[in-house]
Scaffold this motif. Structure first.
Motif, PDB file in Angstrom:
ATOM      1  N   ALA A 288       0.855  -1.189   0.000  1.00  0.00           N
ATOM      2  CA  ALA A 288       0.000   0.000   0.000  1.00  0.00           C
ATOM      3  C   ALA A 288       0.887   1.234   0.000  1.00  0.00           C
ATOM      4  N   MET A 289       0.627   2.139  -0.932  1.00  0.00           N
ATOM      5  CA  MET A 289       1.320   3.427  -1.004  1.00  0.00           C
ATOM      6  C   MET A 289       0.343   4.477  -1.498  1.00  0.00           C
ATOM      7  N   GLY A 290       0.592   5.722  -1.116  1.00  0.00           N
ATOM      8  CA  GLY A 290      -0.205   6.818  -1.627  1.00  0.00           C
ATOM      9  C   GLY A 290       0.369   7.363  -2.923  1.00  0.00           C
ATOM     10  N   ALA A 291      -0.386   8.241  -3.552  1.00  0.00           N
ATOM     11  CA  ALA A 291       0.050   8.827  -4.831  1.00  0.00           C
ATOM     12  C   ALA A 291       1.198   9.796  -4.606  1.00  0.00           C
ATOM     13  N   GLU A 292       2.074   9.892  -5.590  1.00  0.00           N
ATOM     14  CA  GLU A 292       3.076  10.951  -5.631  1.00  0.00           C
ATOM     15  C   GLU A 292       2.352  12.259  -5.920  1.00  0.00           C
ATOM     16  N   LEU A 293       2.466  13.225  -5.002  1.00  0.00           N
ATOM     17  CA  LEU A 293       1.674  14.452  -5.106  1.00  0.00           C
ATOM     18  C   LEU A 293       2.440  15.579  -5.810  1.00  0.00           C
ATOM     19  N   SER A 294       3.129  15.224  -6.868  1.00  0.00           N
ATOM     20  CA  SER A 294       3.792  16.209  -7.718  1.00  0.00           C
ATOM     21  C   SER A 294       3.860  15.623  -9.129  1.00  0.00           C
ATOM     22  N   PRO A 295       4.157  16.453 -10.154  1.00  0.00           N
ATOM     23  CA  PRO A 295       4.257  15.930 -11.530  1.00  0.00           C
ATOM     24  C   PRO A 295       5.568  15.192 -11.793  1.00  0.00           C
ATOM     25  N   LEU A 296       6.142  14.555 -10.787  1.00  0.00           N
ATOM     26  CA  LEU A 296       7.454  13.915 -10.922  1.00  0.00           C
ATOM     27  C   LEU A 296       7.486  12.905 -12.065  1.00  0.00           C
ATOM     28  N   TYR A 297       6.410  12.144 -12.242  1.00  0.00           N
ATOM     29  CA  TYR A 297       6.412  11.078 -13.248  1.00  0.00           C
ATOM     30  C   TYR A 297       5.718  11.482 -14.551  1.00  0.00           C
ATOM     31  N   ARG A 298       5.382  12.748 -14.670  1.00  0.00           N
ATOM     32  CA  ARG A 298       4.801  13.250 -15.915  1.00  0.00           C
ATOM     33  C   ARG A 298       5.781  13.051 -17.069  1.00  0.00           C
ATOM     34  N   TYR A 396      -2.618  -1.628  -2.963  1.00  0.00           N
ATOM     35  CA  TYR A 396      -3.756  -0.939  -2.367  1.00  0.00           C
ATOM     36  C   TYR A 396      -3.400   0.549  -2.353  1.00  0.00           C
ATOM     37  N   THR A 397      -4.303   1.379  -2.869  1.00  0.00           N
ATOM     38  CA  THR A 397      -4.026   2.810  -2.912  1.00  0.00           C
ATOM     39  C   THR A 397      -4.303   3.431  -1.551  1.00  0.00           C
ATOM     40  N   LEU A 398      -3.252   3.859  -0.893  1.00  0.00           N
ATOM     41  CA  LEU A 398      -3.364   4.456   0.423  1.00  0.00           C
ATOM     42  C   LEU A 398      -3.971   5.845   0.310  1.00  0.00           C
ATOM     43  N   ASP A 399      -4.915   6.153   1.180  1.00  0.00           N
ATOM     44  CA  ASP A 399      -5.509   7.482   1.169  1.00  0.00           C
ATOM     45  C   ASP A 399      -4.416   8.531   1.331  1.00  0.00           C
ATOM     46  N   CYS A 400      -4.484   9.587   0.517  1.00  0.00           N
ATOM     47  CA  CYS A 400      -3.394  10.570   0.497  1.00  0.00           C
ATOM     48  C   CYS A 400      -3.218  11.264   1.842  1.00  0.00           C
ATOM     49  N   SER A 401      -4.227  11.240   2.713  1.00  0.00           N
ATOM     50  CA  SER A 401      -4.108  11.896   4.016  1.00  0.00           C
ATOM     51  C   SER A 401      -3.056  11.244   4.897  1.00  0.00           C
ATOM     52  N   TRP A 402      -2.645  10.013   4.553  1.00  0.00           N
ATOM     53  CA  TRP A 402      -1.586   9.321   5.292  1.00  0.00           C
ATOM     54  C   TRP A 402      -0.191   9.694   4.784  1.00  0.00           C
ATOM     55  N   ASN A 403      -0.129  10.486   3.720  1.00  0.00           N
ATOM     56  CA  ASN A 403       1.177  10.871   3.177  1.00  0.00           C
ATOM     57  C   ASN A 403       1.032  12.189   2.414  1.00  0.00           C
ATOM     58  N   VAL A 404       0.799  13.262   3.172  1.00  0.00           N
ATOM     59  CA  VAL A 404       0.610  14.580   2.572  1.00  0.00           C
ATOM     60  C   VAL A 404       1.990  15.200   2.360  1.00  0.00           C
ATOM     61  N   GLN A 405       2.448  15.135   1.118  1.00  0.00           N
ATOM     62  CA  GLN A 405       3.799  15.593   0.775  1.00  0.00           C
ATOM     63  C   GLN A 405       3.816  17.110   0.589  1.00  0.00           C
ATOM     64  N   LEU A 406       4.843  17.736   1.116  1.00  0.00           N
ATOM     65  CA  LEU A 406       4.916  19.197   1.143  1.00  0.00           C
ATOM     66  C   LEU A 406       5.890  19.782   0.124  1.00  0.00           C
ATOM     67  N   ASN A 437       9.056  16.192   2.628  1.00  0.00           N
ATOM     68  CA  ASN A 437      10.065  15.754   1.657  1.00  0.00           C
ATOM     69  C   ASN A 437      10.781  16.950   1.042  1.00  0.00           C
ATOM     70  N   SER A 438      11.995  16.703   0.595  1.00  0.00           N
ATOM     71  CA  SER A 438      12.883  17.734   0.023  1.00  0.00           C
ATOM     72  C   SER A 438      13.145  18.880   0.991  1.00  0.00           C
ATOM     73  N   GLY A 439      13.034  18.601   2.284  1.00  0.00           N
ATOM     74  CA  GLY A 439      13.352  19.595   3.288  1.00  0.00           C
ATOM     75  C   GLY A 439      12.292  20.636   3.535  1.00  0.00           C
ATOM     76  N   TYR A 440      11.122  20.488   2.939  1.00  0.00           N
ATOM     77  CA  TYR A 440      10.074  21.495   3.149  1.00  0.00           C
ATOM     78  C   TYR A 440       9.527  21.405   4.573  1.00  0.00           C
ATOM     79  N   PRO A 441       9.312  22.554   5.222  1.00  0.00           N
ATOM     80  CA  PRO A 441       8.914  22.567   6.629  1.00  0.00           C
ATOM     81  C   PRO A 441       7.517  22.004   6.835  1.00  0.00           C
ATOM     82  N   ILE A 442       7.341  21.349   7.964  1.00  0.00           N
ATOM     83  CA  ILE A 442       6.046  20.773   8.328  1.00  0.00           C
ATOM     84  C   ILE A 442       5.275  21.768   9.181  1.00  0.00           C
ATOM     85  N   PRO A 443       4.003  22.030   8.862  1.00  0.00           N
ATOM     86  CA  PRO A 443       3.231  23.001   9.664  1.00  0.00           C
ATOM     87  C   PRO A 443       3.117  22.561  11.115  1.00  0.00           C
ATOM     88  N   GLU A 444       3.188  23.515  12.000  1.00  0.00           N
ATOM     89  CA  GLU A 444       2.969  23.222  13.411  1.00  0.00           C
ATOM     90  C   GLU A 444       1.476  23.131  13.678  1.00  0.00           C
TER      91      GLU A 444
END
Length: 445
Positions: A288-298, A396-406, A437-444
């Motif tokens: 199970a993994m979520g979708a890549e939330l960027s056009p990386l594989y475009r 299994y497509t994991l709901d994206c809420s389990w891996n919200v990439q920033l 990911n890529s060092g982007y800050p996580i919201p508090e």
């Protein structure tokens, strides 16, 4: 006048007492200094400086240990241990398995034994969450970077703290795959946080990566050659191709179902709820993994779409965006028993049993050619994206809420609208796990 001679044995005992006295004096002075600095930090807001100072000292010790390990013969590989009692009264150790429990339950011997027995007989993770994390210090040009290591340490600490402070239902078993010099360092971080924050029993195994990969070197190099990582980036190291080989690795406790997590995550809900996703796999799914939330594989699938215009590979949802391996659930037993997966992940001298033609003897080579796939350079994620494109029945497509990439690296003025089609997941209040990911800050929160 008779000369008095001190017997040799007496002189030796005297020297020992002097050394012991000096050692006690140094220890007392260090304790006193730590007490004074701690009081000062509480009144002057220097707590962060203390943490950074401790991290720097530990990193320095790790670098020394790594230097020593590099000169060893490599015979001392496998699970490392911390003897019971060395980390305080909350720690017990099942030395035969190298597992530590960190919990107030440690004061109750019957409870400890019951949980240990459950660990031994629960490889499917019905009553415990098995978590694999691949963690090593960042390097620059082959050398460990102290500044980057201090930053990574804080990221790792924040991940573990968020995970354990929100865990409520099941014991957690960490399997940390790291380098030989860093085993104790990362394990100590988990233990310290577990003692302070966890409301569930916590087990920790730290294993040298070389102990996992030493028998799979050719498979690892094959993955790296077929799906090369971007040079001079963190993905250039071999550890970013280890995940596909986990089903064939001898992991502590021999778990069948594991969560494989990046270190740059922030949990906002109980990790056992993520583990419950295994119950939705049915009879065929193994990952199970979520979708890549960027056009990386475009771009990776562009040549394939040019040949087959009806293809949705690389396009935003409801197309196939690729998968992100930062949060993954893997049924290792099912993957081990899959001939197809073994052909894909491991070299097969006799060739694939699935393809009769000579040019199709290597399943991974066949998939790269079939999809005209251009590797994105991010290691094992390319492997799983190719597998998901070919065999969606295994996922299994994991709901994206389990891996919200920033990560916003691929966002720019011209492609903002396109990027947003890939990137949007859910309202912030619905996020279960942030992925910085890529060092982007996580919201508090």
């Amino acid at each position: 006048m008779i000369a008095m001679h001190t017997p040799p044995a007496t002189r030796i005992d005297c020297e020992k007492r002097k050394k012991l006295k000096r050692k006690r004096q140094k220890k007392f002075a260090a304790s006193l200094l730590l007490f004074l600095v701690t009081v000062l930090s509480m009144s002057c807001g220097l707590t962060r400086m203390l943490v950074d100072a401790e991290a720097s000292a530990l990193i320095a010790a790790v670098l020394d240990a790594q230097a020593s390990a590099d000169g060893s013969d490599g015979s001392n590989q496998g699970t490392s241990h911390v003897p019971a009692g060395k980390l305080g009264p909350w720690v017990t150790s099942d030395v035969s398995r190298g597992l530590m429990q960190v919990s107030s339950l440690s004061n109750d011997a019957d409870s400890v034994d019951a949980v240990n027995r459950a660990m031994i007989t629960d490889p499917d993770g019905v009553g415990v969450v098995h978590i694999v994390m691949i963690v090593t210090f960042p390097s620059e040009g082959g050398d460990v970077s102290v500044s980057s290591s201090a930053k990574f340490t804080r990221i790792f600490e924040e991940c573990i703290e968020s995970l354990l402070s929100t865990a409520k239902r099941m014991p957690v078993h960490f399997i940390l795959l790291t380098d030989k010099g860093s085993e104790f360092f990362f394990r100590k971080i988990v233990v310290n946080i577990a003692v302070a924050k966890s409301r569930v029993p916590v087990y920790v195994d730290a294993v040298a990566l070389v102990a996992i990969t030493s028998n799979m070197t050719s498979s690892l190099e094959r993955l790296r050659s077929h799906l090369p990582s971007a040079p001079r980036t963190k993905y250039a190291g071999p550890l970013f191709h280890v995940e596909p080989l986990l089903p064939f690795a001898a992991l502590p406790g021999r778990p069948n179902r594991v969560l494989v997590l990046d270190a740059n995550l922030r949990f906002r809900t109980d990790v056992s709820l993520l583990r419950d996703t295994f119950d939705l796999f049915g009879k065929q799914r193994a990952i199970a993994m979520g979708a890549e939330l960027s056009p990386l594989y475009r771009e990776s699938f562009r040549a394939h779409r040019d040949k087959f215009p009806a293809s949705k590979l690389g396009l935003p949802r409801p197309g196939f965006q690729g998968v992100n391996s930062g949060v993954a659930l893997m049924d290792l037993a099912r993957l081990r028993s899959s001939d197809y997966y073994r052909d894909l992940a491991m070299p097969s001298p006799a060739g694939s049993h699935l393809h009769g033609k000579a040019e199709r003897n290597d399943t991974l080579t066949y998939l790269v050619k079939k999809y005209s796939f251009g590797p994105s350079g991010v290691g094992d994620q390319d492997f799983f994206t190719l597998l998901a494109a070919e065999r969606p029945d295994m996922f299994y497509t994991l709901d994206c809420s389990w891996n919200v990439q920033l990560d916003l690296t691929l966002k720019n003025e011209e492609d903002t609208e396109v990027f947003d089609k890939y990137h949007y997941c859910c309202p912030q209040d619905d996020v279960k796990v942030f992925h910085g990911n890529s060092g982007y800050p996580i919201p508090e929160d």
